[in-house]
Write a protein that holds these residues in place. Structure first.
Motif, PDB file in Angstrom:
ATOM      1  N   ASP A  18     -99.381  -8.641 -25.300  1.00 35.89           N
ATOM      2  CA  ASP A  18    -100.417  -9.598 -24.897  1.00 35.89           C
ATOM      3  C   ASP A  18    -101.772  -9.210 -25.483  1.00 35.89           C
ATOM      4  O   ASP A  18    -102.559 -10.080 -25.879  1.00 35.89           O
ATOM      5  CB  ASP A  18    -100.516  -9.656 -23.372  1.00 35.89           C
ATOM      6  N   LEU A  21    -101.963 -10.311 -29.045  1.00 34.10           N
ATOM      7  CA  LEU A  21    -102.187 -11.757 -29.128  1.00 34.10           C
ATOM      8  C   LEU A  21    -103.662 -12.069 -28.941  1.00 34.10           C
ATOM      9  O   LEU A  21    -104.242 -12.859 -29.706  1.00 34.10           O
ATOM     10  CB  LEU A  21    -101.352 -12.484 -28.078  1.00 34.10           C
ATOM     11  N   GLN A  42     -97.428 -20.368 -28.928  1.00 34.26           N
ATOM     12  CA  GLN A  42     -98.031 -19.091 -28.574  1.00 34.26           C
ATOM     13  C   GLN A  42     -97.015 -17.968 -28.491  1.00 34.26           C
ATOM     14  O   GLN A  42     -97.317 -16.817 -28.850  1.00 34.26           O
ATOM     15  CB  GLN A  42     -98.806 -19.210 -27.267  1.00 34.26           C
ATOM     16  N   ARG A  46     -97.315 -14.624 -30.597  1.00 31.35           N
ATOM     17  CA  ARG A  46     -97.335 -13.333 -29.892  1.00 31.35           C
ATOM     18  C   ARG A  46     -96.434 -12.325 -30.602  1.00 31.35           C
ATOM     19  O   ARG A  46     -96.811 -11.165 -30.803  1.00 31.35           O
ATOM     20  CB  ARG A  46     -96.900 -13.520 -28.438  1.00 31.35           C
ATOM     21  N   HIS A  50     -97.703  -9.005 -32.791  1.00 30.45           N
ATOM     22  CA  HIS A  50     -97.340  -7.671 -32.309  1.00 30.45           C
ATOM     23  C   HIS A  50     -96.809  -6.774 -33.426  1.00 30.45           C
ATOM     24  O   HIS A  50     -97.121  -5.579 -33.473  1.00 30.45           O
ATOM     25  CB  HIS A  50     -96.296  -7.790 -31.204  1.00 30.45           C
TER      26      HIS A  50
END
Length: 220
Positions: A18, A21, A42, A46, A50
């Motif tokens: 998170d 992101l 999204q 994400r 990462h």
């Protein structure tokens, strides 16, 4: 490096995902296609943020890539801080400012660099690994963006540009057109973010596999 930051060592993997992101989505959104992806996809962004993104700092006169070079690890480049110079001839240079991107081509084709990119001053760059991008796009079964359409529009545009005028630079206006065409179709059964192959610096042509390659006899 991230692992040298003691605090981050205490962060759980889901929280780190998170965090990536939140860090990278605004930077990727400099590009019209990724701006749409951040809003509509999204979970995919994400994953890409990462594992598929890295940073680098370069100093004045550092060369990021050279004409005729085949990238060993294809990566799209975003300029976050500083300024870069780009030239296809080695004589006249175009200055790139913060927010520019270079070599989007590697997301859609096995690209050969068509110019030299170097730092005018100290710069901070973001790199998007093409292999991770392609992998996550191709695993999608239901997708609000037609990546196959975007990639075809992008490659067709490269096709329409004569070899002597071809560059590695991005053009926001063109990308907006490609993005808007891709956004109108919801694809099912895969996002068709297919790769293309390049074997010279001539013009692209379609293959039976749905990929594209460079037509060597037109490369002069």
């Amino acid at each position: 490096p991230e692992m040298d930051v003691e605090l981050l060592k205490l962060v759980s993997d889901p929280l780190r995902v998170d965090l990536h992101l939140e860090m990278f989505a605004p930077l990727l959104s400099l590009h019209p296609l990724f701006e749409n992806m951040v809003h509509l996809m999204q979970s995919t962004v994400r994953k890409i943020a990462h594992v598929g993104i890295s940073f680098s700092r370069v100093t004045q006169d550092d060369v990021i890539f050279s004409r005729g070079e085949v990238p060993s690890i294809p990566k799209m480049v975003f300029l976050l801080e500083g300024s870069l110079s780009y030239s296809t001839t080695g004589e006249t240079f175009e200055v790139l400012k913060e927010g520019s991107w270079v070599a989007e081509h590697v997301l859609w084709t096995n690209w050969i660099y068509h110019g030299v990119l170097m730092a005018d001053a100290a710069c901070r760059l973001l790199f998007l690994d093409a292999s991770y991008f392609t992998s996550y796009i191709n695993e999608l079964e239901h997708c609000p963006i037609n990546f196959g359409s975007y990639g075809k529009e992008f490659i067709d545009h490269v096709n329409a540009t004569g070899p002597e005028r071809r560059t590695d630079l991005g053009n926001k206006e063109d990308c907006i057109i490609f993005r808007d065409k891709a956004a109108v179709v919801k694809r099912q059964g895969g996002a068709s973010g297919r790769r293309h192959s390049v074997n010279s610096m001539g013009s692209l042509r379609s293959l039976q596999s749905g990929k594209a390659s460079i037509n060597t006899e037109q490369s002069q």
